[in-house]
Enzyme design. Structure first.
Site, mmCIF file in Angstrom:
data_model
loop_
_atom_site.group_PDB
_atom_site.id
_atom_site.type_symbol
_atom_site.label_atom_id
_atom_site.label_comp_id
_atom_site.label_asym_id
_atom_site.label_seq_id
_atom_site.Cartn_x
_atom_site.Cartn_y
_atom_site.Cartn_z
ATOM 1 N N ASP A 124 -42.730 -18.661 -2.708
ATOM 2 C CA ASP A 124 -43.843 -18.664 -3.663
ATOM 3 C C ASP A 124 -43.801 -20.073 -4.271
ATOM 4 O O ASP A 124 -43.225 -20.978 -3.646
ATOM 5 C CB ASP A 124 -43.645 -17.558 -4.721
ATOM 6 C CG ASP A 124 -44.907 -17.263 -5.524
ATOM 7 O OD1 ASP A 124 -45.755 -16.489 -5.045
ATOM 8 O OD2 ASP A 124 -45.076 -17.807 -6.634
ATOM 9 N N GLN A 172 -47.911 -7.540 -6.491
ATOM 10 C CA GLN A 172 -47.492 -7.512 -5.093
ATOM 11 C C GLN A 172 -47.551 -6.095 -4.520
ATOM 12 O O GLN A 172 -47.902 -5.908 -3.350
ATOM 13 C CB GLN A 172 -46.068 -8.067 -4.988
ATOM 14 C CG GLN A 172 -45.681 -8.533 -3.603
ATOM 15 C CD GLN A 172 -46.172 -9.932 -3.283
ATOM 16 O OE1 GLN A 172 -46.019 -10.845 -4.069
ATOM 17 N NE2 GLN A 172 -46.765 -10.102 -2.114
ATOM 18 N N LYS A 219 -40.635 -8.989 -6.305
ATOM 19 C CA LYS A 219 -40.767 -10.429 -6.531
ATOM 20 C C LYS A 219 -39.496 -10.941 -7.171
ATOM 21 O O LYS A 219 -38.770 -10.171 -7.804
ATOM 22 C CB LYS A 219 -41.936 -10.694 -7.487
ATOM 23 C CG LYS A 219 -42.498 -12.080 -7.388
ATOM 24 C CD LYS A 219 -43.559 -12.151 -6.323
ATOM 25 C CE LYS A 219 -44.079 -13.554 -6.128
ATOM 26 N NZ LYS A 219 -45.303 -13.556 -5.309
ATOM 27 N N ASN A 224 -49.059 -25.495 -1.075
ATOM 28 C CA ASN A 224 -49.248 -24.844 0.223
ATOM 29 C C ASN A 224 -50.553 -24.030 0.302
ATOM 30 O O ASN A 224 -51.301 -24.130 1.275
ATOM 31 C CB ASN A 224 -48.015 -23.962 0.490
ATOM 32 C CG ASN A 224 -48.200 -23.041 1.648
ATOM 33 O OD1 ASN A 224 -48.646 -21.913 1.479
ATOM 34 N ND2 ASN A 224 -47.882 -23.512 2.836
ATOM 35 N N LYS A 283 -41.084 -6.155 -0.776
ATOM 36 C CA LYS A 283 -41.511 -7.392 -0.100
ATOM 37 C C LYS A 283 -42.242 -8.258 -1.092
ATOM 38 O O LYS A 283 -43.132 -7.773 -1.792
ATOM 39 C CB LYS A 283 -42.453 -7.035 1.070
ATOM 40 C CG LYS A 283 -42.922 -8.261 1.842
ATOM 41 C CD LYS A 283 -41.906 -8.691 2.856
ATOM 42 C CE LYS A 283 -42.074 -10.121 3.322
ATOM 43 N NZ LYS A 283 -41.433 -11.142 2.439
HETATM 44 N N1 GLU Z 1 -45.560 -15.269 -2.512
HETATM 45 C C1 GLU Z 1 -46.581 -14.790 -1.636
HETATM 46 C C2 GLU Z 1 -47.484 -13.836 -2.373
HETATM 47 O O1 GLU Z 1 -47.727 -14.016 -3.552
HETATM 48 C C3 GLU Z 1 -46.042 -14.258 -0.315
HETATM 49 C C4 GLU Z 1 -44.986 -13.223 -0.392
HETATM 50 C C5 GLU Z 1 -44.351 -12.844 0.949
HETATM 51 O O2 GLU Z 1 -44.703 -13.426 1.958
HETATM 52 O O3 GLU Z 1 -43.504 -11.963 0.920
HETATM 53 O O4 GLU Z 1 -48.021 -12.914 -1.840
#
Ligand code: GLU
Length: 447
Positions: free
Chosen positions: A168, A113, A128, A243, A92
């Protein structure tokens, strides 16, 4: 801080096997510096070589994305999906479209992540992806063609039980819509849970748009509450105006803070009467304009071309733009000007020297993997709603997000206490996340 003796050879290996990937090295180093005490306490982790396994992605995909612009010119971009760790759940993590994206960028983000997702307490692994595509100045149709070409390859690697991308930098609801449309078309499946950050009318979740920024401000407030104060009445500066920054400012304001500055890559704005967040939202989300346009409407505000916000005095700083945007020098300036708390809305926005400066000065420092985990946590809630074909109210979703952020904050503090580093959210976040992933990896055997 130094890397623990037992982990030094792991780090040397990471350097040798991933040459030139400085951001990835930095992300790994920060974790290895923190987890020494946890590794010492659990010798079974060492026997099972958990740390070197965590540093190696399960799978890395690199692919070509050909697309045609509005004038009929052909462009070739490079894209990545790094499926880092699935011990706790499907991979994820978001997709980043930015010209600076290299494999090492995606590996650093994927590594972060894994730990961030573990901290949420929800069943999600870490990954990612992204591309060196530059969306700036591209028309809507160009963005759509790029997203369709990107998904034409990516679709075979993802799935609601396999790998669930989201947005992202450079990837928002519009891009997720085009990506989802192409996935649906190719697979002939309405598989809502394959992507998160979707629009509300086709399976998206309430508060997902706001979640990362809201969560960051809630985390900042929690840090202050634990020290007998709160965001109420505090002066706040935020870097970025995307965002994350927009909704960090909005929640900070809801919590009583006075937000006076934000920025983009062209410069920063200072508005001592308080940033007009609705105006920033309109400039960025509707007009996709540069931040200097702000002063055309708010004539008393100041725009400083090329400048960052870190020289502006504040009580609380929230770096919400990009990696390594806040250096040791910036940190010393903030400390000198009275900054008492920093919550990272972006991923790894503070350099190691900056982090050390904040920790040495006793500033409440919330690292991104804890402070910005609200976004991915809400993505996990979106997956949950998609799986049960349900859709929650804004109120309920907001309540869940706030509970999760408070839970992460408490987990970091308790873990830091347990390991003798009270108030150190970096150590607390890294150790709490690491032990969760390590325990799952141990339980699953050598895979
Ligand atoms: N890109 C966001 C992060 O850095 C969200 C990732 C997601 O929702 O899977 O956590």
């Amino acid at each position: 801080m130094a890397v623990d003796e037992k982990l030094a050879s792991v780090y040397a290996d990471v350097l040798e096997r991933n040459p030139g990937e400085h951001e990835f090295h930095q992300a790994v180093r920060e974790v290895l510096e923190s987890i020494g005490p946890a590794v010492a306490k659990h010798p079974q982790y060492v026997d099972a070589k958990i740390v070197p396994r965590i540093c190696e992605p399960e799978r890395q995909i690199i692919f070509r994305v050909p697309w045609e612009d509005d004038d009929g010119n052909i462009h070739i971009n490079r894209a990545f999906r790094v499926e880092f760790n699935s011990a706790l759940g499907p991979f994820k993590g978001g997709l980043r479209f930015h010209p600076s994206v290299l494999l090492g960028t995606i590996k650093f983000l994927g590594f972060e992540q894994v730990f961030k997702n573990a901290l949420t307490g929800l069943p999600i692994g870490g990954g990612k992806g992204g591309s060196d595509f530059d969306p700036k100045g591209r028309s809507d149709r160009e963005i759509m063609r790029f997203c369709q070409s990107f998904m034409t390859e990516l679709h075979r690697h993802i799935g609601e039980y396999t790998d669930v991308p989201a947005g992202d930098t450079g990837v928002g609801t519009r891009e997720v819509g085009y990506l989802f449309g192409q996935y649906k078309r190719i697979t002939n499946r309405y598989e809502s849970g394959v992507l998160t950050g979707k629009g509300l009318i086709y399976g998206g979740a309430q508060i997902r748009t706001e979640a990362t920024g809201y969560g960051t401000a809630v985390f900042a407030n929690e840090m202050l509450l634990s020290r007998g104060s709160s965001l109420d009445g505090k002066t706040v500066t935020v870097s970025g105006s995307g965002n994350v920054a927009i909704y960090a400012m909005e929640k900070a304001r809801q919590l009583g803070a006075h937000v006076v500055a934000c920025s983009d890559s062209s410069g920063s704005i200072y508005d001592k009467d308080g940033i007009d967040i609705e105006l920033v939202k309109e400039l960025k989300e509707v007009w996709r304009a540069r931040i200097d346009q702000y002063v055309a409407t708010r004539t008393k505000a100041r725009f400083e071309p090329g400048a960052q916000v870190w020289g502006i005095p504040c009580d609380v700083a929230m770096p919400c733009a990009t990696q390594n945007e806040l250096t040791g020098k910036d940190a010393h300036r903030l400390i000198k000007n009275g900054c008492v708390a920093v919550a990272e809305g972006a991923n790894m926005p503070t350099t190691p020297e900056g982090v050390q400066a904040f920790l040495d000065a006793g500033v409440a420092f919330g690292p991104g993997k804890a402070a910005n985990a609200g976004g991915v946590a809400t993505s996990a809630l979106e997956m949950q709603q998609n799986a049960s074909r349900d859709s929650w109210s804004f109120r309920h979703s907001q309540q869940r997000l706030e509970e999760i952020m408070r839970g992460i904050h408490a987990r970091c503090l308790e873990t830091a206490d347990e390991y003798g580093m009270p108030g150190n959210y970096v150590a607390g976040a890294n150790i709490a996340a690491y032990t969760r992933v390590a325990d799952a990896m141990l339980a699953l055997g050598l895979i």
